[in-house]
Design an enzyme around this catalytic site. Structure first.
Site, mmCIF file in Angstrom:
data_model
loop_
_atom_site.group_PDB
_atom_site.id
_atom_site.type_symbol
_atom_site.label_atom_id
_atom_site.label_comp_id
_atom_site.label_asym_id
_atom_site.label_seq_id
_atom_site.Cartn_x
_atom_site.Cartn_y
_atom_site.Cartn_z
ATOM 1 N N LYS A 13 25.176 37.262 37.562
ATOM 2 C CA LYS A 13 26.009 36.378 36.733
ATOM 3 C C LYS A 13 25.738 36.597 35.242
ATOM 4 C CE LYS A 13 24.513 32.432 38.479
ATOM 5 N NZ LYS A 13 23.353 32.981 39.227
ATOM 6 N N ARG A 88 24.519 23.242 39.511
ATOM 7 C CA ARG A 88 23.701 23.739 40.616
ATOM 8 C C ARG A 88 23.466 22.682 41.676
ATOM 9 N NH1 ARG A 88 20.534 27.781 36.973
ATOM 10 N NH2 ARG A 88 19.621 29.194 38.457
ATOM 11 N N ARG A 127 13.336 42.879 38.313
ATOM 12 C CA ARG A 127 14.054 42.798 37.035
ATOM 13 C C ARG A 127 13.147 42.437 35.862
ATOM 14 N NH1 ARG A 127 18.230 37.604 37.064
ATOM 15 N NH2 ARG A 127 16.617 36.015 36.956
ATOM 16 N N ARG A 163 9.898 37.636 33.851
ATOM 17 C CA ARG A 163 9.891 36.164 33.806
ATOM 18 C C ARG A 163 8.911 35.639 34.845
ATOM 19 N NH1 ARG A 163 16.181 34.544 34.282
ATOM 20 N NH2 ARG A 163 15.187 32.974 35.584
ATOM 21 N N ARG A 174 12.800 29.959 44.788
ATOM 22 C CA ARG A 174 14.084 29.809 44.078
ATOM 23 C C ARG A 174 15.264 30.008 45.025
ATOM 24 N NH1 ARG A 174 13.835 33.849 39.390
ATOM 25 N NH2 ARG A 174 15.787 32.925 38.695
#
Ligand code: AMP
Length: 218
Positions: A13, A88, A127, A163, A174
């Site tokens: 996204k 969310r 990532r 992160r 998550r």
């Protein structure tokens, strides 16, 4: 052009938001980026959000809704925005609906980024994100980046890091939180006009062309 991006973390996204922002000048409203900025600046909102984010949990609805209310009321959003990472939860979806009505705005396109759990886990764990411009690359891409490339927001090259919530320990949590709290609201949006399920396993360019084609028809 007001766009809503739905989908699990790691489904692309943010990457697509940046591509649309660059080409069409839309405002990119990422609640995750807003929280990371607030944490870097050590604001009250940032301090409230940090412990939830580090654990892979959602920040309480009231905090997120206040944040988005302030941001969406800004004059720059009148010419078009992309909502990335909000809503969310069901209360957030209801709050968004009311907020848009009160601002006389509506969503033109709603894209759901569909991706298997296996690909999500591998994408999130590999990532790396730029501290300054939030650009995202994979560990493999990182090795091949030209050293001459400069950051969009700072002088010199991008400053990539992993992160805390992309670490292997937090990624599983998550995805679980997403499945419990966010997946149920997809059904609500599925019935709305302008909804499109996108195969997010394709390359960023291929996904982008699917989005552009849909936006041209909208
Ligand atoms: P993201 O960058 O979108 O993956 O968001 C990173 C983290 O920020 C999430 O795991 C949550 O802890 C928090 N966050 C971002 N957006 C929301 C939201 N709409 N509701 C609750 N927490 C959020």
């Amino acid at each position: 052009m007001n766009i809503l991006f739905l989908g699990p973390p790691g489904s692309g996204k943010g990457t697509q938001s940046k591509m649309l922002q660059d080409k069409y000048g839309l405002v990119h409203l990422s609640t995750g980026d807003m929280f990371r900025e607030a944490i870097a600046k050590k604001t009250e909102v940032g301090m409230k959000a940090k412990s939830y984010m580090d654990r892979g949990e959602y920040v309480p609805d009231a905090v997120v809704i206040d944040l988005i209310r302030d941001r969406l009321s800004g004059p720059d959003c009148k010419s078009g925005f992309i909502l990335d990472g909000f809503p969310r939860t069901e209360p957030q979806a209801k709050a968004l609906d009311e907020l848009l009505k009160s601002l006389h705005m509506e969503l033109g396109s709603i894209f759901f980024f569909d991706l298997s759990k296996e690909i999500l886990v591998s994408r999130l764990s590999s990532r790396r994100t730029c501290r300054n411009c939030n650009r995202v690359v994979s560990v493999d891409q990182l090795k091949d980046l030209p050293t001459s490339e400069s950051c969009a927001k700072a002088s010199g090259p991008c400053d990539f890091y992993q992160r805390t919530d992309d670490s292997a320990e937090v990624v599983g949590k998550r995805i679980e939180v997403y499945q419990n709290q966010t997946a149920p609201i997809i059904g609500f949006y599925e019935k709305t006009s302008g909804f499109l399920r996108v195969d997010a396993s394709s390359s960023p360019d291929a996904v982008f062309s699917v989005l552009e084609k849909a936006l041209k028809k909208a």
